[in-house]
Design a protein around this motif. Structure first.
Motif, PDB file in Angstrom:
ATOM      1  N   PHE A  62      87.783 -15.875 -83.918  1.00 11.11           N
ATOM      2  CA  PHE A  62      87.612 -14.690 -84.781  1.00 11.11           C
ATOM      3  C   PHE A  62      86.976 -13.603 -84.170  1.00 11.11           C
ATOM      4  CE2 PHE A  62      85.952 -13.093 -89.115  1.00 11.11           C
ATOM      5  CZ  PHE A  62      86.942 -12.587 -89.784  1.00 11.11           C
ATOM      6  N   LEU A  63      85.829 -14.120 -83.637  1.00 13.95           N
ATOM      7  CA  LEU A  63      85.008 -12.745 -82.953  1.00 13.95           C
ATOM      8  C   LEU A  63      84.471 -13.506 -81.718  1.00 13.95           C
ATOM      9  CD1 LEU A  63      83.834  -9.840 -83.041  1.00 13.95           C
ATOM     10  CD2 LEU A  63      81.915 -10.749 -84.404  1.00 13.95           C
ATOM     11  N   ASP A  64      84.354 -12.665 -80.562  1.00 11.41           N
ATOM     12  CA  ASP A  64      83.742 -13.283 -79.301  1.00 11.41           C
ATOM     13  C   ASP A  64      82.999 -12.104 -78.750  1.00 11.41           C
ATOM     14  OD1 ASP A  64      82.840 -14.100 -76.897  1.00 11.41           O
ATOM     15  OD2 ASP A  64      84.849 -15.112 -76.424  1.00 11.41           O
ATOM     16  N   ILE A  65      81.644 -12.102 -79.159  1.00  9.49           N
ATOM     17  CA  ILE A  65      80.841 -10.904 -78.602  1.00  9.49           C
ATOM     18  C   ILE A  65      79.854 -11.551 -77.679  1.00  9.49           C
ATOM     19  CG2 ILE A  65      81.373  -9.079 -80.383  1.00  9.49           C
ATOM     20  CD1 ILE A  65      78.665  -9.968 -81.690  1.00  9.49           C
ATOM     21  N   ARG A  66      79.951 -12.576 -77.166  1.00 10.10           N
ATOM     22  CA  ARG A  66      78.972 -13.184 -75.988  1.00 10.10           C
ATOM     23  C   ARG A  66      78.583 -12.102 -75.006  1.00 10.10           C
ATOM     24  NH1 ARG A  66      82.473 -18.378 -74.461  1.00 10.10           N
ATOM     25  NH2 ARG A  66      84.004 -16.888 -74.542  1.00 10.10           N
ATOM     26  N   SER A  67      79.218 -11.070 -74.564  1.00 11.63           N
ATOM     27  CA  SER A  67      78.806 -10.409 -73.669  1.00 11.63           C
ATOM     28  C   SER A  67      77.651  -9.527 -74.210  1.00 11.63           C
ATOM     29  CB  SER A  67      79.999  -9.499 -72.909  1.00 11.63           C
ATOM     30  OG  SER A  67      80.319  -8.821 -74.076  1.00 11.63           O
ATOM     31  N   ALA A 108      76.119  -5.318 -87.374  1.00  9.18           N
ATOM     32  CA  ALA A 108      77.319  -4.619 -86.861  1.00  9.18           C
ATOM     33  C   ALA A 108      78.269  -4.929 -87.882  1.00  9.18           C
ATOM     34  CB  ALA A 108      77.503  -4.597 -85.814  1.00  9.18           C
ATOM     35  N   GLU A 109      79.223  -4.043 -88.403  1.00  7.80           N
ATOM     36  CA  GLU A 109      80.150  -4.041 -89.249  1.00  7.80           C
ATOM     37  C   GLU A 109      81.731  -4.169 -88.411  1.00  7.80           C
ATOM     38  OE1 GLU A 109      81.288  -1.477 -92.783  1.00  7.80           O
ATOM     39  OE2 GLU A 109      82.293  -0.872 -91.116  1.00  7.80           O
ATOM     40  N   TYR A 110      82.360  -5.064 -88.551  1.00  6.80           N
ATOM     41  CA  TYR A 110      83.779  -5.144 -87.793  1.00  6.80           C
ATOM     42  C   TYR A 110      84.769  -5.232 -88.945  1.00  6.80           C
ATOM     43  CZ  TYR A 110      80.795  -6.343 -83.699  1.00  6.80           C
ATOM     44  OH  TYR A 110      80.010  -6.500 -82.602  1.00  6.80           O
ATOM     45  N   ASN A 150      93.155 -13.316 -88.405  1.00  4.91           N
ATOM     46  CA  ASN A 150      92.775 -14.310 -87.842  1.00  4.91           C
ATOM     47  C   ASN A 150      91.545 -13.860 -86.788  1.00  4.91           C
ATOM     48  OD1 ASN A 150      93.283 -16.391 -89.836  1.00  4.91           O
ATOM     49  ND2 ASN A 150      95.163 -16.433 -88.681  1.00  4.91           N
ATOM     50  N   VAL A 151      91.509 -12.566 -86.532  1.00  2.78           N
ATOM     51  CA  VAL A 151      90.807 -11.840 -85.414  1.00  2.78           C
ATOM     52  C   VAL A 151      90.230 -10.597 -85.920  1.00  2.78           C
ATOM     53  CG1 VAL A 151      90.918 -10.929 -83.027  1.00  2.78           C
ATOM     54  CG2 VAL A 151      92.607 -12.992 -83.643  1.00  2.78           C
ATOM     55  N   LEU A 152      88.967 -10.652 -85.632  1.00  6.67           N
ATOM     56  CA  LEU A 152      88.061  -9.271 -85.846  1.00  6.67           C
ATOM     57  C   LEU A 152      88.397  -8.554 -84.421  1.00  6.67           C
ATOM     58  CD1 LEU A 152      84.714 -10.137 -87.282  1.00  6.67           C
ATOM     59  CD2 LEU A 152      86.737  -9.011 -88.478  1.00  6.67           C
ATOM     60  N   ASP A 153      88.836  -6.867 -84.888  1.00 12.16           N
ATOM     61  CA  ASP A 153      88.848  -6.224 -83.576  1.00 12.16           C
ATOM     62  C   ASP A 153      87.359  -5.791 -83.065  1.00 12.16           C
ATOM     63  OD1 ASP A 153      89.382  -4.071 -81.978  1.00 12.16           O
ATOM     64  OD2 ASP A 153      90.579  -2.900 -83.333  1.00 12.16           O
ATOM     65  N   PRO A 154      87.007  -6.225 -81.932  1.00  7.43           N
ATOM     66  CA  PRO A 154      85.726  -5.904 -81.287  1.00  7.43           C
ATOM     67  C   PRO A 154      85.365  -4.252 -81.301  1.00  7.43           C
ATOM     68  CG  PRO A 154      87.090  -6.887 -79.769  1.00  7.43           C
ATOM     69  CD  PRO A 154      87.856  -7.088 -80.835  1.00  7.43           C
ATOM     70  N   THR A 155      86.868  -3.612 -80.901  1.00  6.39           N
ATOM     71  CA  THR A 155      86.418  -2.217 -80.888  1.00  6.39           C
ATOM     72  C   THR A 155      86.107  -1.410 -82.109  1.00  6.39           C
ATOM     73  OG1 THR A 155      88.730  -1.603 -81.336  1.00  6.39           O
ATOM     74  CG2 THR A 155      88.085  -2.261 -78.920  1.00  6.39           C
TER      75      THR A 155
END
Length: 144
Positions: free
Chosen positions: A67-72, A113-115, A123-128
């Motif tokens: 759904f979200l991947d912000i590991r970086s 942060a808001e996504y 089923n996916v948040l837009d990381p941008t």
């Protein structure tokens, strides 16, 4: 005559029959810190992993794409990491999700942060779309 000001203890919770719930293994997760779901969603649960991912379990099956991947972006050590998400009360119409995590800055400064959900895939948040709502500098690495 002495009057007691100590309230009586609360009643214990009712006993629950162990057959009232069934647990089914649905996946393996890396350091899960939260399990949650959007308002009214009875088909999906969202598992927040400490390293910086949110994984969806959809009707008992783990979706391949997070759904979200912000590991970086997440500073991960013992206590710091990805700490939580919260769905906006109007999530079904707004698609807004709030994430709290330690940034790779300072002593793992906190970021809220808001996504927004991707228009192409619910089923996916837009990381941008990540927008900082609040940042809190931390004087020490621990105690978020």
């Amino acid at each position: 005559m002495r009057w007691s000001t100590t309230p009586s203890p609360p009643q214990p919770p009712p006993e629950v029959d162990s057959e009232a719930a069934t647990l089914t293994r649905s996946g393996t997760f890396s350091r899960p810190v939260l399990v949650t779901a959007p308002p009214g969603d009875v088909d999906r649960i969202f598992v927040v992993e400490h390293a910086g991912r949110v994984v969806i379990v959809d009707r008992g099956a783990v979706r391949a794409v997070p759904f979200l991947d912000i590991r970086s972006e997440v500073y991960l050590t013992n206590e710091p990491g990805f700490l939580s998400i919260a769905f906006a009360p109007d999530f079904p119409s707004s698609g807004l999700v709030y994430a709290l995590y330690n940034m790779r800055r300072g002593n793992g400064d906190l970021r809220l942060a808001e996504y927004r959900v991707s228009p192409a895939d619910p089923n996916v948040l837009d990381p941008t779309t990540g927008r900082t709502v609040l940042e809190i500098p931390k004087p020490w690495e621990n105690h978020n």
